[in-house]
Write an enzyme that holds these catalytic residues in place. Structure first.
Site, PDB file in Angstrom:
ATOM      1  N   THR A  94     -35.011  84.202  22.216  1.00 46.66           N
ATOM      2  CA  THR A  94     -35.587  84.600  20.929  1.00 46.66           C
ATOM      3  C   THR A  94     -34.447  85.171  20.102  1.00 46.66           C
ATOM      4  O   THR A  94     -34.014  86.298  20.317  1.00 46.66           O
ATOM      5  CB  THR A  94     -36.712  85.632  21.111  1.00 46.66           C
ATOM      6  OG1 THR A  94     -37.718  85.079  21.970  1.00 46.66           O
ATOM      7  CG2 THR A  94     -37.354  85.983  19.770  1.00 46.66           C
ATOM      8  N   LEU A 171     -42.641  80.363  14.448  1.00 50.96           N
ATOM      9  CA  LEU A 171     -43.944  80.525  15.098  1.00 50.96           C
ATOM     10  C   LEU A 171     -43.877  81.582  16.190  1.00 50.96           C
ATOM     11  O   LEU A 171     -44.802  82.392  16.341  1.00 50.96           O
ATOM     12  CB  LEU A 171     -44.392  79.176  15.675  1.00 50.96           C
ATOM     13  CG  LEU A 171     -45.747  79.143  16.386  1.00 50.96           C
ATOM     14  CD1 LEU A 171     -46.876  79.656  15.493  1.00 50.96           C
ATOM     15  CD2 LEU A 171     -46.055  77.718  16.877  1.00 50.96           C
ATOM     16  N   LYS A 172     -42.783  81.615  16.944  1.00 47.95           N
ATOM     17  CA  LYS A 172     -42.620  82.623  17.997  1.00 47.95           C
ATOM     18  C   LYS A 172     -42.618  84.030  17.415  1.00 47.95           C
ATOM     19  O   LYS A 172     -43.223  84.948  17.984  1.00 47.95           O
ATOM     20  CB  LYS A 172     -41.310  82.365  18.749  1.00 47.95           C
ATOM     21  CG  LYS A 172     -40.914  83.450  19.760  1.00 47.95           C
ATOM     22  CD  LYS A 172     -41.860  83.491  20.943  1.00 47.95           C
ATOM     23  CE  LYS A 172     -41.538  84.640  21.907  1.00 47.95           C
ATOM     24  NZ  LYS A 172     -40.264  84.501  22.614  1.00 47.95           N
ATOM     25  N   LEU A 173     -41.958  84.232  16.288  1.00 49.81           N
ATOM     26  CA  LEU A 173     -41.921  85.564  15.680  1.00 49.81           C
ATOM     27  C   LEU A 173     -43.308  86.002  15.222  1.00 49.81           C
ATOM     28  O   LEU A 173     -43.667  87.182  15.353  1.00 49.81           O
ATOM     29  CB  LEU A 173     -40.939  85.585  14.505  1.00 49.81           C
ATOM     30  CG  LEU A 173     -39.459  85.415  14.872  1.00 49.81           C
ATOM     31  CD1 LEU A 173     -38.602  85.399  13.619  1.00 49.81           C
ATOM     32  CD2 LEU A 173     -38.991  86.504  15.825  1.00 49.81           C
ATOM     33  N   ASN A 176     -45.111  86.942  18.416  1.00 48.96           N
ATOM     34  CA  ASN A 176     -44.597  88.196  18.958  1.00 48.96           C
ATOM     35  C   ASN A 176     -44.989  89.399  18.106  1.00 48.96           C
ATOM     36  O   ASN A 176     -45.145  90.506  18.626  1.00 48.96           O
ATOM     37  CB  ASN A 176     -43.073  88.136  19.095  1.00 48.96           C
ATOM     38  CG  ASN A 176     -42.641  87.614  20.452  1.00 48.96           C
ATOM     39  OD1 ASN A 176     -43.441  87.049  21.189  1.00 48.96           O
ATOM     40  ND2 ASN A 176     -41.373  87.787  20.775  1.00 48.96           N
TER      41      ASN A 176
END
Length: 294
Positions: A94, A171-173, A176
Site C-alpha cells: 500500500t 480503491l484500496k485507500l 482502508n
C-alpha cells in the site's frame, strides 16, 4: 504460459510471508528476500529459497511481488533487484497514489510489466489464501499473474488496464479508510465504557443482532479486552502509515477527512506509547494518558 511459475516475494512481514507460503503450497517455485533475513528464513521450511539480496531473489523470476512497508521501500528494493526486462511486477505494497506513479515509471525504465495490486485482508485471510486482490494492469499480460493471484486470494477485482493510473490503490485507500475508522471507533467506544464505568458486554448486548452490530467490532474488542494484541493481524505502525496516505489522498483531491486525520494521530500516539508492533486495535490506548488495566 504455464500455471507453475517462479515467483519472487520481496518483503516477508505479516502479509508477504503468508503470501509466499501460499504460493509455495500452490506448487510455484518461490524465492524470498527480506531486509531482516531472519524474518524470511522460516520460509525455507515451506520450500522457498531465501535469498541474500533482492537481485538474487528475482533472478529467473516470471513474477516479482513486492510487499514492503511503503512506496519508497518498494522503489528502493526494485532498483536494487534489477529484474530482467519483461518480468511481471505485482506491486502489492500500500504505497499511495503518488508513489504508484513513481513505481510505474521505474517499471517503464526497467521494461517490466507493471501491476498495481494491493490486497484487502490481514493476517488470517493472508494465511488462508483468502485475500481480495485489487489489480490494475494490461489485459494481455494478466494470464501471467493470474496463478499468483489465485494462490494468495479468494478473488481478484480488476480496476483498470494501466497500473500507473493507480485505480487499484485508489480503491484500496477508500476501503482502508473504512477499516481504520471502524478500528478507532471500536477502541474509543471501549475506552469511553471504561471511563464511565460501563461493562463492555452491556454495550455489545444492546447492539446485538441489529444494524450496528458487526463481527469486526467483536474481533477487535476481544483483542483489546483479552490482551491478544500480539502477534498483530495488522500492526499499529502500518495502520498509521496507511492513515496518513488516506489523508494525503483526500487533500490532493480537495476532500476534507477529519476522521482520518484524527485516526492517524491516534495510531501515531499509540505507537509513541510503545504499541507500534501490536495489532492496530491497540490504538485504544491512545485514549489514555497512562496505560490502563484491561
Amino acid at each position: 504460459m504455464t500455471d507453475t511459475l517462479t515467483t519472487s516475494v520481496l518483503g516477508t512481514g505479516i502479509m508477504g510471508a503468508a503470501m509466499a507460503r501460499n504460493l509455495a503450497r500452490a506448487g510455484h517455485t518461490v524465492r524470498v528476500w527480506n531486509r531482516t533475513r531472519a524474518k524470511a528464513e522460516p520460509l525455507a521450511a515451506d520450500g522457498a529459497h531465501v535469498a541474500d539480496t533482492p537481485a538474487e531473489a528475482v533472478r529467473g523470476a516470471d513474477v516479482v511481488l513486492t510487499m514492503v512497508h511503503d512506496g519508497p521501500a518498494a522503489l528502493d528494493v526494485m532498483r536494487r533487484a534489477g529484474a530482467r526486462p519483461g518480468t511481471a511486477w505485482v506491486q502489492s505494497t500500500t504505497a499511495g497514489i503518488d508513489a504508484v506513479g513513481e513505481l510505474a515509471a521505474l517499471a517503464r525504465e526497467q521494461q517490466l510489466v507493471f501491476f498495481d495490486a494491493p490486497v484487502l485482508g490481514t493476517r488470517q485471510p493472508a494465511e488462508e489464501g483468502q485475500l481480495v486482490v485489487l489489480a490494475a494492469g494490461p489485459s494481455g499480460s494478466r494470464d501471467v499473474v493470474t496463478p499468483v493471484f489465485e494462490a494468495i486470494g479468494s478473488r481478484t477485482v480488476w480496476t483498470g488496464e494501466d497500473g500507473a493510473e493507480a485505480s487499484a490503490t485508489r480503491l484500496k485507500l477508500v476501503a482502508n479508510s473504512w477499516v481504520l475508522a471502524v478500528t478507532n471507533a471500536a477502541g474509543e467506544a471501549l475506552a469511553l465504557a471504561k471511563g464511565l464505568g460501563v461493562e463492555p458486554q452491556r454495550f455489545f448486548d444492546i447492539i446485538s443482532g441489529g444494524p450496528l452490530d458487526m463481527g469486526y467490532l467483536h474481533a477487535k474488542a476481544r483483542a483489546i479486552l483479552e490482551d491478544r494484541l500480539t502477534p498483530p493481524s495488522f500492526a499499529v505502525t502500518t495502520a498509521a502509515k496507511d492513515a496518513e496516505l488516506i489523508v494525503q489522498a483526500g487533500k490532493a483531491c480537495g476532500v476534507r477527512l477529519d476522521v482520518a486525520e484524527a485516526g492517524a494521530r491516534r495510531f501515531n500516539r499509540a505507537a509513541e506509547q510503545g504499541h507500534s508492533a501490536e495489532d492496530m486495535a491497540a490504538a485504544y490506548f491512545a485514549s489514555f494518558e497512562e496505560t490502563p488495566g484491561r
